[in-house]
Design a protein around this motif. Sequence first.
Motif, PDB file in Angstrom:
ATOM      1  N   PRO A  12     -23.220  60.531  77.672  1.00 36.98           N
ATOM      2  CA  PRO A  12     -24.144  61.643  77.456  1.00 36.98           C
ATOM      3  C   PRO A  12     -25.605  61.207  77.538  1.00 36.98           C
ATOM      4  CG  PRO A  12     -23.151  60.975  75.388  1.00 36.98           C
ATOM      5  CD  PRO A  12     -22.485  60.178  76.469  1.00 36.98           C
ATOM      6  N   LYS A  13     -26.434  62.139  77.944  1.00 32.25           N
ATOM      7  CA  LYS A  13     -27.874  61.882  77.966  1.00 32.25           C
ATOM      8  C   LYS A  13     -28.381  61.854  76.528  1.00 32.25           C
ATOM      9  CE  LYS A  13     -27.899  62.206  82.422  1.00 32.25           C
ATOM     10  NZ  LYS A  13     -27.920  61.045  83.231  1.00 32.25           N
ATOM     11  N   LEU A  14     -29.460  61.173  76.306  1.00 31.77           N
ATOM     12  CA  LEU A  14     -30.018  61.052  74.961  1.00 31.77           C
ATOM     13  C   LEU A  14     -30.379  62.399  74.358  1.00 31.77           C
ATOM     14  CD1 LEU A  14     -32.277  57.896  75.357  1.00 31.77           C
ATOM     15  CD2 LEU A  14     -30.061  58.063  74.222  1.00 31.77           C
ATOM     16  N   TRP A  15     -30.813  63.335  75.179  1.00 31.69           N
ATOM     17  CA  TRP A  15     -31.260  64.635  74.680  1.00 31.69           C
ATOM     18  C   TRP A  15     -30.102  65.607  74.444  1.00 31.69           C
ATOM     19  CZ3 TRP A  15     -29.610  68.236  78.114  1.00 31.69           C
ATOM     20  CH2 TRP A  15     -29.405  67.816  79.426  1.00 31.69           C
ATOM     21  N   LEU A  21     -20.704  68.140  73.610  1.00 28.84           N
ATOM     22  CA  LEU A  21     -19.799  67.566  74.611  1.00 28.84           C
ATOM     23  C   LEU A  21     -18.371  67.463  74.095  1.00 28.84           C
ATOM     24  CD1 LEU A  21     -21.791  64.668  76.298  1.00 28.84           C
ATOM     25  CD2 LEU A  21     -21.148  66.869  77.265  1.00 28.84           C
ATOM     26  N   GLU A  22     -18.225  67.047  72.852  1.00 28.05           N
ATOM     27  CA  GLU A  22     -16.891  66.873  72.281  1.00 28.05           C
ATOM     28  C   GLU A  22     -16.092  68.172  72.324  1.00 28.05           C
ATOM     29  OE1 GLU A  22     -17.562  63.294  69.035  1.00 28.05           O
ATOM     30  OE2 GLU A  22     -17.799  65.377  68.403  1.00 28.05           O
ATOM     31  N   GLY A  23     -16.719  69.257  71.926  1.00 28.01           N
ATOM     32  CA  GLY A  23     -16.023  70.545  71.932  1.00 28.01           C
ATOM     33  C   GLY A  23     -15.632  70.973  73.324  1.00 28.01           C
ATOM     34  N   ARG A  24     -16.541  70.818  74.254  1.00 28.53           N
ATOM     35  CA  ARG A  24     -16.267  71.225  75.644  1.00 28.53           C
ATOM     36  C   ARG A  24     -15.185  70.355  76.266  1.00 28.53           C
ATOM     37  NH1 ARG A  24     -20.511  72.970  80.233  1.00 28.53           N
ATOM     38  NH2 ARG A  24     -18.967  73.314  81.832  1.00 28.53           N
ATOM     39  N   VAL A  25     -15.279  69.053  76.061  1.00 28.45           N
ATOM     40  CA  VAL A  25     -14.271  68.133  76.611  1.00 28.45           C
ATOM     41  C   VAL A  25     -12.908  68.439  76.014  1.00 28.45           C
ATOM     42  CG1 VAL A  25     -13.523  65.721  76.674  1.00 28.45           C
ATOM     43  CG2 VAL A  25     -15.884  66.299  77.202  1.00 28.45           C
ATOM     44  N   CYS A  26     -12.853  68.690  74.726  1.00 22.72           N
ATOM     45  CA  CYS A  26     -11.588  69.000  74.058  1.00 22.72           C
ATOM     46  C   CYS A  26     -10.946  70.234  74.680  1.00 22.72           C
ATOM     47  CB  CYS A  26     -11.836  69.206  72.569  1.00 22.72           C
ATOM     48  SG  CYS A  26     -10.334  69.519  71.628  1.00 22.72           S
ATOM     49  N   ARG A  27     -11.732  71.278  74.885  1.00 15.99           N
ATOM     50  CA  ARG A  27     -11.196  72.507  75.499  1.00 15.99           C
ATOM     51  C   ARG A  27     -10.731  72.253  76.924  1.00 15.99           C
ATOM     52  NH1 ARG A  27     -15.536  74.427  72.646  1.00 15.99           N
ATOM     53  NH2 ARG A  27     -16.882  74.442  74.472  1.00 15.99           N
TER      54      ARG A  27
END
Length: 53
Positions: A12-15, A21-27
């Motif tokens: 992931p980018k610093l910002w 990301l975790e939620g989106r990747v999980c879905r």
Amino acid sequence: MTTLSYVVELEPKLWLPVRLLEGRVCRNVKVNLLCIRDEAKRILKLGNEVPTS
């Protein structure tokens, strides 16, 4: 027997908050695995069908 291996690597980018990301990747992983399951079932069903001719 079949073994499925699924690897996800992210940088992931610093910002960008990691929680987002975790939620989106999980879905996305869940949807991808369900699609793989459905395709495996479809292929299994095709292999069990007896030709009519």
